[in-house]
Scaffold this motif. Structure first.
Motif, short mmCIF file in Angstrom:
data_model
loop_
_atom_site.label_atom_id
_atom_site.label_comp_id
_atom_site.label_asym_id
_atom_site.label_seq_id
_atom_site.Cartn_x
_atom_site.Cartn_y
_atom_site.Cartn_z
N UNK A 126 62.84 81.77 50.92
CA UNK A 126 62.30 80.43 50.70
C UNK A 126 61.81 80.32 49.25
N UNK A 127 62.17 79.24 48.61
CA UNK A 127 61.80 79.00 47.22
C UNK A 127 61.09 77.65 47.12
N UNK A 128 59.97 77.64 46.44
CA UNK A 128 59.21 76.40 46.29
C UNK A 128 58.86 76.21 44.81
N UNK A 129 59.36 75.12 44.24
CA UNK A 129 59.09 74.81 42.84
C UNK A 129 57.85 73.93 42.72
N UNK A 187 66.58 63.72 27.21
CA UNK A 187 67.77 64.23 27.90
C UNK A 187 67.48 65.43 28.79
N UNK A 188 66.26 65.95 28.75
CA UNK A 188 65.85 67.01 29.66
C UNK A 188 65.41 66.45 31.01
N UNK A 189 65.33 65.14 31.11
CA UNK A 189 64.91 64.52 32.37
C UNK A 189 65.90 64.84 33.48
N UNK A 190 65.37 65.39 34.57
CA UNK A 190 66.22 65.82 35.69
C UNK A 190 65.32 66.37 36.79
N UNK A 191 65.94 66.63 37.93
CA UNK A 191 65.29 67.43 38.96
C UNK A 191 65.64 68.88 38.66
N UNK A 192 64.62 69.72 38.60
CA UNK A 192 64.81 71.13 38.28
C UNK A 192 64.70 71.96 39.56
N UNK A 193 65.67 72.86 39.72
CA UNK A 193 65.74 73.71 40.90
C UNK A 193 65.69 75.17 40.51
N UNK A 217 57.15 75.07 34.63
CA UNK A 217 57.56 75.05 36.02
C UNK A 217 57.35 76.41 36.64
N UNK A 218 56.99 76.42 37.91
CA UNK A 218 56.81 77.65 38.66
C UNK A 218 57.68 77.61 39.90
N UNK A 219 58.11 78.79 40.33
CA UNK A 219 58.89 78.91 41.55
C UNK A 219 58.37 80.10 42.32
N UNK A 220 57.89 79.84 43.54
CA UNK A 220 57.36 80.89 44.40
C UNK A 220 58.40 81.26 45.44
N UNK A 221 58.68 82.55 45.55
CA UNK A 221 59.67 83.04 46.50
C UNK A 221 58.98 83.79 47.63
N UNK A 260 65.55 76.11 45.98
CA UNK A 260 64.35 75.37 46.30
C UNK A 260 64.66 73.90 46.47
N UNK A 261 63.62 73.12 46.72
CA UNK A 261 63.81 71.69 46.98
C UNK A 261 63.83 70.87 45.70
#
Length: 122
Positions: A3-6, A89-95, A20-24, A113-114
């Motif tokens: 499971x990954x949560x950003x 141009x960096x605007x986006x959803x990051x996964x 940004x952080x991502x917890x696994x 992640x989501x």
């Protein structure tokens, strides 16, 4: 299963920074590589950066090299993406995603992640 949560996305002005952080969690033993991807509206999901578990080798997409830094804390099962000098141009959803071997394509990654929204205003 992994499971990954950003977290850490938001709205920032051009030239600003976000981290940004991502917890696994779960079966993390095969998370040899952690990657960040992003997807802007109407565009395909694209590679941003990746880092290896052993040695911390890093890989970057050309447009973010020098502005973004990927890092990881294996003890905490965390991966981070420090983003500086942000551009509209960096605007986006990051996964964040995990892979057993290095890849710069979405097909190489097993778990995702989501996503977290990053919006850079001009």
């Amino acid at each position: 299963q992994v499971q990954l949560v950003e977290s850490g996305g938001g709205l920032v002005q051009a030239g600003g920074s976000l981290r940004l952080s991502c917890a696994a969690s779960g079966r993390t033993f095969n998370m040899n590589y952690m990657g960040w991807f992003r997807q802007a509206p109407g565009k395909e999901r694209e590679f941003v950066a990746a880092i290896s578990r052993i040695g911390g080798s890093t890989y970057y997409e050309v447009s973010v090299k020098g502005r973004f830094t990927i890092s990881r804390d294996n003890a905490k099962n965390m991966v981070y993406l420090q983003m500086n000098s942000l551009k509209p141009e960096d605007t986006a959803v990051y996964y964040c995603a995990t892979a057993a071997t290095y890849s710069a394509t979405t097909r190489g990654y097993d778990y995702w992640g989501q996503g977290t929204q990053v919006t850079v205003s001009s």
